[in-house]
Design a protein around this motif. Structure first.
Motif, PDB file in Angstrom:
ATOM      1  N   UNK A 113      -2.202   7.664  -5.307  1.00  0.00           N
ATOM      2  CA  UNK A 113      -2.301   7.499  -3.863  1.00  0.00           C
ATOM      3  C   UNK A 113      -0.953   7.220  -3.206  1.00  0.00           C
ATOM      4  N   UNK A 114      -0.030   6.622  -3.948  1.00  0.00           N
ATOM      5  CA  UNK A 114       1.300   6.359  -3.402  1.00  0.00           C
ATOM      6  C   UNK A 114       2.328   7.358  -3.904  1.00  0.00           C
ATOM      7  N   UNK A 120      -3.191  14.071  -4.224  1.00  0.00           N
ATOM      8  CA  UNK A 120      -4.377  13.257  -4.487  1.00  0.00           C
ATOM      9  C   UNK A 120      -5.448  13.496  -3.437  1.00  0.00           C
ATOM     10  N   UNK A 121      -5.062  13.647  -2.188  1.00  0.00           N
ATOM     11  CA  UNK A 121      -6.034  13.946  -1.133  1.00  0.00           C
ATOM     12  C   UNK A 121      -6.736  15.273  -1.399  1.00  0.00           C
ATOM     13  N   UNK A 122      -5.971  16.294  -1.766  1.00  0.00           N
ATOM     14  CA  UNK A 122      -6.557  17.596  -2.067  1.00  0.00           C
ATOM     15  C   UNK A 122      -7.545  17.498  -3.225  1.00  0.00           C
ATOM     16  N   UNK A 181     -15.276   2.569  -2.294  1.00  0.00           N
ATOM     17  CA  UNK A 181     -15.341   2.518  -0.837  1.00  0.00           C
ATOM     18  C   UNK A 181     -13.942   2.684  -0.236  1.00  0.00           C
ATOM     19  N   UNK A 182     -12.956   2.041  -0.847  1.00  0.00           N
ATOM     20  CA  UNK A 182     -11.586   2.125  -0.332  1.00  0.00           C
ATOM     21  C   UNK A 182     -11.043   3.548  -0.444  1.00  0.00           C
ATOM     22  N   UNK A 183     -11.284   4.192  -1.571  1.00  0.00           N
ATOM     23  CA  UNK A 183     -10.788   5.563  -1.775  1.00  0.00           C
ATOM     24  C   UNK A 183     -11.495   6.525  -0.825  1.00  0.00           C
ATOM     25  N   UNK A 184     -12.803   6.345  -0.647  1.00  0.00           N
ATOM     26  CA  UNK A 184     -13.548   7.189   0.291  1.00  0.00           C
ATOM     27  C   UNK A 184     -13.000   7.029   1.709  1.00  0.00           C
ATOM     28  N   UNK A 185     -12.704   5.803   2.096  1.00  0.00           N
ATOM     29  CA  UNK A 185     -12.124   5.558   3.420  1.00  0.00           C
ATOM     30  C   UNK A 185     -10.738   6.161   3.555  1.00  0.00           C
ATOM     31  N   UNK A 197      -4.266  -1.238   1.210  1.00  0.00           N
ATOM     32  CA  UNK A 197      -4.771  -2.081   2.298  1.00  0.00           C
ATOM     33  C   UNK A 197      -6.295  -2.002   2.380  1.00  0.00           C
ATOM     34  N   UNK A 198      -6.829  -0.797   2.246  1.00  0.00           N
ATOM     35  CA  UNK A 198      -8.284  -0.630   2.295  1.00  0.00           C
ATOM     36  C   UNK A 198      -8.956  -1.347   1.127  1.00  0.00           C
TER      37      UNK A 198
END
Length: 208
Positions: A113-114, A120-122, A181-185, A197-198
Protein backbone atom coordinates in the motif's frame (compact mmCIF):
# COMPACT_ATOMS: atom_id res chain seq x y z
CA UNK A 1 27.33 -23.60 19.33
CA UNK A 2 27.94 -20.53 21.56
CA UNK A 3 29.10 -16.97 20.97
CA UNK A 4 32.05 -15.21 22.62
CA UNK A 5 29.92 -14.50 25.70
CA UNK A 6 29.15 -18.18 26.13
CA UNK A 7 25.48 -17.92 25.18
CA UNK A 8 23.92 -20.15 22.55
CA UNK A 9 23.96 -18.58 19.11
CA UNK A 10 21.38 -19.14 16.40
CA UNK A 11 22.51 -21.28 13.47
CA UNK A 12 23.05 -19.38 10.27
CA UNK A 13 20.09 -19.48 7.95
CA UNK A 14 20.89 -21.56 4.90
CA UNK A 15 20.49 -19.45 1.75
CA UNK A 16 18.12 -20.79 -0.91
CA UNK A 17 19.74 -23.12 -3.41
CA UNK A 18 19.94 -22.60 -7.16
CA UNK A 19 16.77 -24.61 -7.81
CA UNK A 20 14.77 -22.57 -5.29
CA UNK A 21 16.07 -19.29 -6.73
CA UNK A 22 15.22 -20.35 -10.27
CA UNK A 23 11.76 -21.46 -9.22
CA UNK A 24 11.15 -18.14 -7.45
CA UNK A 25 12.35 -16.22 -10.53
CA UNK A 26 10.00 -18.14 -12.84
CA UNK A 27 7.07 -17.66 -10.47
CA UNK A 28 7.77 -13.92 -10.30
CA UNK A 29 7.96 -13.65 -14.10
CA UNK A 30 4.72 -15.59 -14.60
CA UNK A 31 2.97 -13.44 -12.00
CA UNK A 32 4.13 -10.24 -13.68
CA UNK A 33 2.91 -11.47 -17.09
CA UNK A 34 -0.41 -12.64 -15.65
CA UNK A 35 -1.13 -9.40 -13.81
CA UNK A 36 -0.46 -7.41 -16.97
CA UNK A 37 -2.84 -9.59 -18.98
CA UNK A 38 -5.46 -9.48 -16.24
CA UNK A 39 -5.25 -5.67 -16.19
CA UNK A 40 -5.59 -5.49 -19.98
CA UNK A 41 -8.27 -8.14 -20.53
CA UNK A 42 -9.81 -8.92 -17.18
CA UNK A 43 -9.24 -12.00 -15.07
CA UNK A 44 -12.03 -14.16 -16.49
CA UNK A 45 -11.19 -13.36 -20.13
CA UNK A 46 -7.51 -14.26 -19.71
CA UNK A 47 -6.75 -17.93 -20.21
CA UNK A 48 -4.04 -20.03 -18.66
CA UNK A 49 -2.81 -20.84 -22.18
CA UNK A 50 -2.34 -17.11 -22.89
CA UNK A 51 -0.36 -16.64 -19.69
CA UNK A 52 1.82 -19.67 -20.40
CA UNK A 53 2.52 -18.55 -23.96
CA UNK A 54 3.44 -15.01 -22.88
CA UNK A 55 5.75 -16.40 -20.21
CA UNK A 56 7.37 -18.89 -22.60
CA UNK A 57 6.04 -21.96 -20.80
CA UNK A 58 3.79 -24.84 -21.68
CA UNK A 59 0.45 -25.14 -19.91
CA UNK A 60 1.75 -28.20 -18.04
CA UNK A 61 4.87 -26.34 -16.94
CA UNK A 62 2.85 -23.41 -15.65
CA UNK A 63 0.77 -25.73 -13.49
CA UNK A 64 3.96 -27.08 -11.93
CA UNK A 65 4.46 -23.61 -10.45
CA UNK A 66 0.84 -22.70 -9.70
CA UNK A 67 -2.03 -25.00 -8.82
CA UNK A 68 -4.76 -22.78 -10.28
CA UNK A 69 -5.13 -19.55 -12.22
CA UNK A 70 -6.25 -17.90 -8.98
CA UNK A 71 -3.02 -18.97 -7.30
CA UNK A 72 -1.02 -16.90 -9.80
CA UNK A 73 -2.64 -13.82 -8.28
CA UNK A 74 -2.80 -15.01 -4.68
CA UNK A 75 0.38 -17.04 -4.42
CA UNK A 76 2.10 -14.55 -2.09
CA UNK A 77 -0.68 -14.53 0.51
CA UNK A 78 0.72 -17.40 2.53
CA UNK A 79 4.20 -15.89 2.55
CA UNK A 80 2.72 -12.54 3.62
CA UNK A 81 0.95 -14.29 6.47
CA UNK A 82 4.23 -15.83 7.59
CA UNK A 83 5.95 -12.44 7.51
CA UNK A 84 3.17 -10.91 9.61
CA UNK A 85 3.45 -13.78 12.09
CA UNK A 86 7.22 -13.27 12.29
CA UNK A 87 6.73 -9.55 12.89
CA UNK A 88 4.19 -10.29 15.62
CA UNK A 89 6.63 -12.65 17.36
CA UNK A 90 9.28 -9.89 17.53
CA UNK A 91 7.01 -7.35 19.23
CA UNK A 92 7.86 -6.58 22.90
CA UNK A 93 6.37 -9.05 25.36
CA UNK A 94 4.90 -6.23 27.45
CA UNK A 95 3.02 -4.76 24.47
CA UNK A 96 -0.73 -5.28 24.52
CA UNK A 97 -1.77 -8.04 22.11
CA UNK A 98 -4.05 -5.67 20.18
CA UNK A 99 -1.23 -3.17 19.67
CA UNK A 100 1.18 -5.96 18.74
CA UNK A 101 -1.24 -7.11 16.03
CA UNK A 102 -1.58 -3.58 14.70
CA UNK A 103 2.17 -3.12 14.46
CA UNK A 104 2.63 -6.54 12.84
CA UNK A 105 0.25 -5.46 10.06
CA UNK A 106 2.78 -2.76 9.12
CA UNK A 107 4.54 -5.51 7.14
CA UNK A 108 1.58 -5.59 4.76
CA UNK A 109 1.03 -1.83 4.77
CA UNK A 110 4.62 -1.05 3.81
CA UNK A 111 5.00 -3.84 1.26
CA UNK A 112 2.16 -2.90 -1.05
CA UNK A 113 0.00 0.00 0.00
CA UNK A 114 2.93 2.36 0.55
CA UNK A 115 5.67 0.91 -1.68
CA UNK A 116 3.52 0.33 -4.78
CA UNK A 117 0.11 1.96 -4.26
CA UNK A 118 -1.08 2.08 -7.89
CA UNK A 119 -0.15 -1.54 -8.53
CA UNK A 120 -1.83 -2.57 -5.28
CA UNK A 121 -5.00 -0.65 -6.13
CA UNK A 122 -5.20 -2.35 -9.53
CA UNK A 123 -4.69 -5.74 -7.92
CA UNK A 124 -7.33 -5.16 -5.24
CA UNK A 125 -9.93 -3.84 -7.69
CA UNK A 126 -9.51 -7.02 -9.73
CA UNK A 127 -9.76 -9.11 -6.57
CA UNK A 128 -12.98 -7.46 -5.42
CA UNK A 129 -14.57 -7.66 -8.88
CA UNK A 130 -13.85 -11.38 -9.43
CA UNK A 131 -15.92 -13.80 -7.32
CA UNK A 132 -13.59 -16.77 -7.83
CA UNK A 133 -10.62 -14.70 -6.69
CA UNK A 134 -12.46 -13.41 -3.63
CA UNK A 135 -13.41 -16.94 -2.63
CA UNK A 136 -9.85 -18.22 -3.05
CA UNK A 137 -8.52 -15.15 -1.22
CA UNK A 138 -10.80 -15.87 1.75
CA UNK A 139 -9.67 -19.50 1.80
CA UNK A 140 -5.99 -18.59 1.79
CA UNK A 141 -6.46 -15.85 4.38
CA UNK A 142 -7.73 -18.44 6.87
CA UNK A 143 -4.10 -19.54 7.22
CA UNK A 144 -3.28 -16.11 8.67
CA UNK A 145 -5.63 -16.83 11.58
CA UNK A 146 -3.86 -20.12 12.27
CA UNK A 147 -0.45 -18.46 12.07
CA UNK A 148 -1.27 -15.56 14.41
CA UNK A 149 -3.36 -17.26 17.09
CA UNK A 150 -0.51 -19.19 18.81
CA UNK A 151 1.51 -16.02 19.49
CA UNK A 152 -1.53 -14.14 20.77
CA UNK A 153 -2.42 -17.13 22.93
CA UNK A 154 1.07 -17.03 24.43
CA UNK A 155 0.70 -13.33 25.18
CA UNK A 156 -2.63 -13.73 26.97
CA UNK A 157 -1.61 -16.94 28.72
CA UNK A 158 -4.06 -19.17 26.89
CA UNK A 159 -3.86 -22.61 25.31
CA UNK A 160 -3.92 -22.00 21.52
CA UNK A 161 -5.71 -25.33 21.05
CA UNK A 162 -8.09 -24.90 23.96
CA UNK A 163 -11.66 -24.26 22.81
CA UNK A 164 -12.59 -23.17 26.32
CA UNK A 165 -10.67 -19.88 25.88
CA UNK A 166 -11.85 -17.94 22.80
CA UNK A 167 -9.74 -14.84 23.49
CA UNK A 168 -6.84 -15.50 21.09
CA UNK A 169 -9.10 -16.41 18.19
CA UNK A 170 -11.41 -13.50 18.88
CA UNK A 171 -8.56 -10.99 18.99
CA UNK A 172 -7.00 -12.23 15.75
CA UNK A 173 -10.34 -12.49 13.93
CA UNK A 174 -11.31 -8.97 14.99
CA UNK A 175 -7.94 -7.55 13.95
CA UNK A 176 -8.16 -9.21 10.53
CA UNK A 177 -11.70 -7.87 10.12
CA UNK A 178 -10.39 -4.37 10.84
CA UNK A 179 -7.67 -4.90 8.26
CA UNK A 180 -10.26 -5.95 5.67
CA UNK A 181 -12.44 -2.91 6.39
CA UNK A 182 -9.44 -0.58 6.18
CA UNK A 183 -8.24 -2.03 2.86
CA UNK A 184 -11.76 -1.91 1.41
CA UNK A 185 -12.02 1.75 2.42
CA UNK A 186 -8.61 2.48 0.93
CA UNK A 187 -9.70 1.07 -2.42
CA UNK A 188 -13.03 2.94 -2.26
CA UNK A 189 -11.27 6.28 -1.73
CA UNK A 190 -8.73 5.50 -4.48
CA UNK A 191 -5.87 5.54 -2.00
CA UNK A 192 -6.39 9.18 -1.00
CA UNK A 193 -6.35 8.29 2.70
CA UNK A 194 -3.34 6.22 3.79
CA UNK A 195 -4.35 2.67 4.62
CA UNK A 196 -2.35 2.93 7.84
CA UNK A 197 -4.65 5.76 9.01
CA UNK A 198 -7.76 3.77 8.09
CA UNK A 199 -6.42 0.74 9.91
CA UNK A 200 -5.67 2.82 13.01
CA UNK A 201 -9.21 4.21 13.00
CA UNK A 202 -10.76 0.76 12.53
CA UNK A 203 -8.75 -0.86 15.30
CA UNK A 204 -9.10 2.11 17.66
CA UNK A 205 -12.89 1.90 17.27
CA UNK A 206 -12.86 -1.47 19.04
CA UNK A 207 -10.95 -0.17 22.04
CA UNK A 208 -13.33 2.68 22.90
Amino acid sequence: MTDSAGTPSKPATKPPGLRERMRAAVRAEVTEVALRLFAEQGFDRTTVDQIAAEAGLSRASLFRYFGTKEDIVLGDLEETGRRIAEALATRPDDERPWEALRRAFDVLVRAGHEAAPEQTLTYLRMLYETPSLRARHFEKRLTWQMLLVPEIARRVGADPDGPEDPRPGALVAAALACLDVAVTGWVACEGRIPVADLLDRAMDALTQ
